[in-house]
Design a protein around this motif. Structure first.
Motif, PDB file in Angstrom:
ATOM      1  N   GLN A 169       6.680 -13.682  -2.988  1.00 49.95           N
ATOM      2  CA  GLN A 169       6.426 -13.127  -4.317  1.00 49.95           C
ATOM      3  C   GLN A 169       5.820 -14.179  -5.232  1.00 49.95           C
ATOM      4  N   ARG A 170       6.374 -15.382  -5.176  1.00 49.29           N
ATOM      5  CA  ARG A 170       5.894 -16.444  -6.065  1.00 49.29           C
ATOM      6  C   ARG A 170       4.493 -16.917  -5.684  1.00 49.29           C
ATOM      7  N   LEU A 171       4.217 -17.011  -4.398  1.00 51.45           N
ATOM      8  CA  LEU A 171       2.964 -17.609  -3.948  1.00 51.45           C
ATOM      9  C   LEU A 171       1.837 -16.599  -3.756  1.00 51.45           C
ATOM     10  N   TYR A 172       2.172 -15.341  -3.458  1.00 46.03           N
ATOM     11  CA  TYR A 172       1.124 -14.406  -3.055  1.00 46.03           C
ATOM     12  C   TYR A 172       1.103 -13.115  -3.878  1.00 46.03           C
ATOM     13  N   GLY A 435      18.550  -7.460 -13.219  1.00 47.14           N
ATOM     14  CA  GLY A 435      17.937  -8.573 -13.933  1.00 47.14           C
ATOM     15  C   GLY A 435      16.792  -9.172 -13.137  1.00 47.14           C
ATOM     16  N   PHE A 436      15.732  -9.575 -13.829  1.00 51.82           N
ATOM     17  CA  PHE A 436      14.557 -10.152 -13.186  1.00 51.82           C
ATOM     18  C   PHE A 436      14.194 -11.458 -13.881  1.00 51.82           C
ATOM     19  N   SER A 437      13.502 -12.308 -13.139  1.00 60.51           N
ATOM     20  CA  SER A 437      12.911 -13.487 -13.756  1.00 60.51           C
ATOM     21  C   SER A 437      11.746 -13.051 -14.640  1.00 60.51           C
ATOM     22  N   PHE A 438      11.230 -13.982 -15.428  1.00 59.74           N
ATOM     23  CA  PHE A 438      10.140 -13.623 -16.337  1.00 59.74           C
ATOM     24  C   PHE A 438       8.921 -13.140 -15.556  1.00 59.74           C
ATOM     25  N   LEU A 439       8.522 -13.894 -14.524  1.00 60.01           N
ATOM     26  CA  LEU A 439       7.356 -13.490 -13.742  1.00 60.01           C
ATOM     27  C   LEU A 439       7.640 -12.231 -12.928  1.00 60.01           C
ATOM     28  N   ARG A 444       6.163  -6.545 -12.439  1.00 59.46           N
ATOM     29  CA  ARG A 444       6.549  -5.144 -12.285  1.00 59.46           C
ATOM     30  C   ARG A 444       6.047  -4.298 -13.453  1.00 59.46           C
ATOM     31  N   LEU A 445       5.965  -4.872 -14.632  1.00 59.69           N
ATOM     32  CA  LEU A 445       5.376  -4.153 -15.758  1.00 59.69           C
ATOM     33  C   LEU A 445       3.894  -3.888 -15.516  1.00 59.69           C
ATOM     34  N   LEU A 446       3.201  -4.874 -14.963  1.00 61.40           N
ATOM     35  CA  LEU A 446       1.784  -4.681 -14.666  1.00 61.40           C
ATOM     36  C   LEU A 446       1.590  -3.626 -13.585  1.00 61.40           C
ATOM     37  N   LEU A 447       2.479  -3.605 -12.595  1.00 59.52           N
ATOM     38  CA  LEU A 447       2.399  -2.563 -11.568  1.00 59.52           C
ATOM     39  C   LEU A 447       2.564  -1.177 -12.189  1.00 59.52           C
ATOM     40  N   ALA A 448       3.537  -1.052 -13.103  1.00 60.05           N
ATOM     41  CA  ALA A 448       3.742   0.234 -13.769  1.00 60.05           C
ATOM     42  C   ALA A 448       2.520   0.629 -14.587  1.00 60.05           C
ATOM     43  N   ALA A 449       1.902  -0.341 -15.261  1.00 61.92           N
ATOM     44  CA  ALA A 449       0.715  -0.044 -16.068  1.00 61.92           C
ATOM     45  C   ALA A 449      -0.442   0.421 -15.193  1.00 61.92           C
ATOM     46  N   MET A 450      -0.666  -0.248 -14.067  1.00 60.05           N
ATOM     47  CA  MET A 450      -1.759   0.161 -13.176  1.00 60.05           C
ATOM     48  C   MET A 450      -1.474   1.517 -12.551  1.00 60.05           C
ATOM     49  N   HIS A 451      -0.207   1.769 -12.227  1.00 63.46           N
ATOM     50  CA  HIS A 451       0.162   3.083 -11.684  1.00 63.46           C
ATOM     51  C   HIS A 451      -0.100   4.175 -12.719  1.00 63.46           C
ATOM     52  N   PHE A 452       0.260   3.917 -13.970  1.00 64.02           N
ATOM     53  CA  PHE A 452       0.052   4.905 -15.030  1.00 64.02           C
ATOM     54  C   PHE A 452      -1.435   5.146 -15.264  1.00 64.02           C
TER      55      PHE A 452
END
Length: 472
Positions: A169-172, A435-439, A444-452
């Motif tokens: 997740q961090r690298l790719y 709970g999630f880290s900042f990244l 995941r917010l960006l994934l939701a935005a692209m899905h929308f």
């Protein structure tokens, strides 16, 4: 999880004629002369190459194709029980296992045949391709890693570890998501620049956890004309005085981003956050931005106030008028498409007279009710007695100074229902109970935005008769 196997090395005893194969009997074997085969000389002693080094195969160009199957270990090892050269019994041995990757060595003691087989190709740094694909599939679909690996463990399927997933997740996967969102956002901005007029934006903030102790605040902007997420800002509560300030900070960052892109905001529709309202009034309104309040948020607050007032024993009749009062709020904005603040205020105040069967008003901009005369059979509830406790209570709720002031800013044409739908979609990719880290949260917010953005403008399904289908 196993994909189509690849043989990485085969070493056989060097002779001038091939050994018998499983499809040829001793009687049917054919001597094949190979005059150009110079791999063996008569004066040389026959040797068997037992090298264990195998070349790294090239990555398959279509590694993400649906060509992977679940295979039990016993069935897999049965494929290495017979030597493909002399048909003698052999025994395969797993020499390496890494997540979904497995490498098997087969050695025949009778003829010296030896080969290595692996179930998938390798990427750079000898990374098994299916290991990375599994991490990407978990992340890109919004699944929780720990739950997914718990399912795989219960099923008995070999898989990568949680630490490996987070390293991938961090690298790719996170860099891939950020790059994809940047391309998506550039496309949205390009489409908007080709359209005339300023931006019509819905803006609202979402906390990552219930209550007033959120760690993150997510501010989203959706453009009304194309119904797509234009910008999304993630603010950590440690960056601002408290979590309640995340909404204002997120809006400031979004407006700063739009200013850098030289995009003008014509209208901004938000909830009634007082910090946001003050900042927009001082910073954006002088530049030609119109600020409106969403009706649903005001109606929700008004409904709670009416429910609280109806708990009084003498005000139980207020429950019957609650739907009518909320509908009147929506009608006030919908019947004033030009957004005239004085007209909307006068229309709203007329509800106090209307519920008491008084349909003439003192306001010059709205002197009488717009409905036709109401006959007895057209009514389903009794009028409130003028001066009664319930009438006074309702007047106190409807005529609150803060509410009347907000009604003057009701949005007559644009509402934030798309933004609320987007916030509901975020719950799939980033549920509030985790709970999630900042990244991790940002990706995941960006994934939701692209899905929308990909699905928000799809055509509504229709029946065989051509009528629209709705899910209730």
């Amino acid at each position: 999880m196993f994909s189509v196997g690849t043989q990485t090395e085969m070493c056989t005893q060097q002779t001038s004629t091939p050994l018998a194969s499983p499809v040829q009997s001793d009687e049917e074997s054919v001597v094949m002369e190979e005059p150009y085969d110079v791999s063996w000389m008569p004066e040389e002693e026959m040797t068997i190459d037992t090298s264990t080094e195998e070349p790294v195969p090239e990555s398959h160009p279509d590694s993400n194709a649906p060509d992977k199957f679940i295979v039990c270990l016993s069935q897999l090892m049965s494929l290495f029980a017979i030597c493909p050269t002399c048909c003698e019994d052999t025994q395969g041995k797993i020499v390496k296992q890494e997540g979904t990757f497995v490498k098997i060595q087969q050695v025949c003691a009778a003829c010296g045949f030896q080969r290595f087989w692996q179930n998938q190709t390798m990427l750079h740094r000898n990374m098994p391709v299916c290991n990375l694909l599994l991490s990407g599939a978990i992340h890109f679909t919004g699944c929780m890693a720990t739950q997914t690996f718990r399912i795989l463990k219960l099923f008995g399927l070999q898989s990568i570890s949680v630490d490996t997933f987070f390293r991938h997740q961090r690298l790719y996967t996170i860099p891939t998501i950020v790059h994809a969102w940047q391309n998506e956002q550039e496309g949205v901005i390009r489409d908007l620049n080709e359209m005339s007029g300023g931006l019509i934006l819905y803006g609202d903030c979402r906390s990552d956890s219930p209550g007033r102790c959120a760690k993150y605040g997510t501010y989203s902007l959706i453009e009304d004309r194309i119904n797509k997420v234009l910008d999304i800002q993630l603010v950590q509560s440690s960056e601002v005085p408290s979590s309640s300030w995340c909404e204002l900070e997120g809006l400031k960052r979004s407006i700063r981003f739009l200013n850098e892109k030289r995009m003008h905001v014509s209208a901004l529709i938000t909830d009634r956050n007082r910090q946001v309202a003050k900042w927009v009034r001082e910073e954006l309104c002088p530049n030609g931005t119109s600020h409106f309040f969403d009706i649903w948020h005001i109606g929700k607050s008004l409904g709670k106030a009416l429910d609280a007032a109806a708990k009084d024993r003498e005000c139980e009749d207020l429950k019957l008028w609650r739907p009518a009062v909320i509908n009147h709020l929506y009608w006030t904005a919908a019947s004033t498409p030009n957004g005239d603040a004085d007209v909307m205020e006068a229309k709203w105040k007329s509800i106090v007279n209307h519920i008491q069967d008084i349909h003439q008003h003192d306001s010059p901009v709205f002197p009488c009710c717009a409905h036709p005369p109401l006959e007895e059979e057209a009514r389903n509830k009794e009028w409130l007695e003028p001066g009664s406790t319930v009438a006074v209570k309702l007047e106190g709720v409807a005529m609150r100074q803060a509410l009347v002031k907000d009604i003057r800013q009701l949005s007559p044409q644009h509402q934030t229902f798309s933004l609320e739908a987007f916030h509901s979609l975020i719950l799939h990719f980033a549920p509030k109970h985790t709970g999630f880290s900042f990244l991790g949260m940002y990706s995941r917010l960006l994934l939701a935005a692209m899905h929308f953005n990909h699905n928000g403008s799809r055509e509504v399904a229709r029946t065989s008769d051509g009528e629209l289908c709705y899910g209730v």
